[in-house]
Design an enzyme around this catalytic site. Sequence first.
Site, short mmCIF file in Angstrom:
data_model
loop_
_atom_site.label_atom_id
_atom_site.label_comp_id
_atom_site.label_asym_id
_atom_site.label_seq_id
_atom_site.Cartn_x
_atom_site.Cartn_y
_atom_site.Cartn_z
N HIS A 226 0.85 -1.20 0.00
CA HIS A 226 0.00 0.00 0.00
C HIS A 226 0.88 1.24 0.00
O HIS A 226 2.09 1.16 0.12
CB HIS A 226 -1.02 -0.02 1.14
CG HIS A 226 -0.44 0.11 2.53
ND1 HIS A 226 0.35 -0.86 3.10
CD2 HIS A 226 -0.56 1.09 3.48
CE1 HIS A 226 0.69 -0.48 4.34
NE2 HIS A 226 0.16 0.70 4.58
N HIS B 65 1.32 3.96 1.95
CA HIS B 65 1.81 4.74 3.09
C HIS B 65 3.33 4.90 3.03
O HIS B 65 4.05 3.97 2.66
CB HIS B 65 1.39 4.08 4.41
CG HIS B 65 -0.04 4.35 4.76
ND1 HIS B 65 -0.75 3.59 5.68
CD2 HIS B 65 -0.90 5.30 4.31
CE1 HIS B 65 -1.98 4.07 5.78
NE2 HIS B 65 -2.10 5.10 4.96
N ASP C 241 5.67 4.83 5.10
CA ASP C 241 6.52 3.87 5.81
C ASP C 241 6.54 2.50 5.11
O ASP C 241 7.08 1.53 5.64
CB ASP C 241 6.10 3.72 7.28
CG ASP C 241 4.71 3.15 7.46
OD1 ASP C 241 3.78 3.62 6.76
OD2 ASP C 241 4.55 2.23 8.28
N HIS C 242 5.97 2.45 3.90
CA HIS C 242 6.01 1.21 3.09
C HIS C 242 6.63 1.44 1.71
O HIS C 242 7.03 0.48 1.06
CB HIS C 242 4.59 0.62 2.95
CG HIS C 242 4.02 0.25 4.28
ND1 HIS C 242 3.93 -1.05 4.72
CD2 HIS C 242 3.59 1.03 5.31
CE1 HIS C 242 3.44 -1.05 5.96
NE2 HIS C 242 3.23 0.20 6.34
N HIS D 16 -7.38 -0.96 5.37
CA HIS D 16 -6.43 -0.02 5.99
C HIS D 16 -6.21 1.16 5.04
O HIS D 16 -6.31 2.32 5.43
CB HIS D 16 -5.14 -0.77 6.27
CG HIS D 16 -4.00 0.06 6.76
ND1 HIS D 16 -3.96 0.61 8.02
CD2 HIS D 16 -2.84 0.44 6.16
CE1 HIS D 16 -2.83 1.29 8.17
NE2 HIS D 16 -2.13 1.21 7.06
N ASP E 73 -0.05 -3.85 6.26
CA ASP E 73 -0.72 -3.39 7.48
C ASP E 73 -2.16 -3.90 7.56
O ASP E 73 -3.04 -3.20 8.06
CB ASP E 73 -0.73 -1.85 7.54
CG ASP E 73 0.65 -1.27 7.83
OD1 ASP E 73 1.60 -2.03 8.09
OD2 ASP E 73 0.77 -0.03 7.79
N HIS F 285 4.80 -4.46 10.80
CA HIS F 285 5.10 -3.75 12.06
C HIS F 285 5.20 -4.71 13.24
O HIS F 285 4.50 -5.72 13.29
CB HIS F 285 4.00 -2.72 12.39
CG HIS F 285 3.96 -1.56 11.46
ND1 HIS F 285 4.76 -0.45 11.61
CD2 HIS F 285 3.21 -1.34 10.36
CE1 HIS F 285 4.50 0.42 10.64
NE2 HIS F 285 3.56 -0.10 9.86
FE FE Z 1 2.65 0.92 8.16
ZN ZN Z 2 -0.01 1.64 6.60
#
Ligand code: FE
Ligand code: ZN
Length: 239
Positions: free
Chosen positions: A54, A56, A58-59, A112, A131, A169
């Site tokens: 996805h 985001h 942090d990905h 998400h 996530d 995570h």
């Molecule tokens: Fe994340």
């Molecule tokens: Zn995420």
Amino acid sequence: MATVIRVPVLADNYVWLFAFAEGRCAAIDPAVADPVLEAAAAAQLAITHILNTHWHPDHVGGNMGLKAATGCTIIGPAREAAKIPGIDRTVDHGDTVTLGAHEGHVLFVGAHTAGHIAFHFPTANALFCGDTLFAMGCGRLFEGTADDMFRALAQLKALPAETRVYCAHEYTLSNARFAVTVEPDNAALQARFAAVQAARARDEPTVPFTLADELATNPFVRARDAAELAERRRAKDVF
Ligand code: FE
Ligand code: ZN
């Protein structure tokens, strides 16, 4: 069986290096580039692909850095293509991603984020779910509904119970603290809670885990319907 290497980055992210063939790997959800390049070099692996679940940051934050360093091919969710830096190939539910001798199946698990996907590699016994599913938890509903998450988890639940889940995570301990309030009488959950407390006290990772673990202990996976999942998700959001 292929090897999967854990690369812990940022506060609690895991980037996974899926070593699908001799000397070659795919980086799953690279939050950043440099530590991932270092881990691949240490394992004598060339990064040939990135798989994004996805959009985001942090990905996908490491996408451009990894691509510049390696020339790798970036594969990500069709429905979020505009938000995936450097994307080369868009995939959606039912598509196949072939890495060496391994065929990955793309599952649409939007909840998400609206376009979230997961990658299941049966021959590696591995699910990369970003996530969506966490140990004893699930992703927050930023762009989707509890119905969406219920459907997403239902698909993941249907995979072989021995499947190893590589989520993005290390949220396990806080998820466990909540989970025991939902099902205080679940013996398997209490045992797992104790085990993860001990593991985290020793600074050990708790990911990957198996779908069987989740079927026995995850209050979101165990929710009987979307309404129950919604109630639990709301409670966890303010826990
Ligand atoms: Fe994340
Ligand atoms: Zn995420």
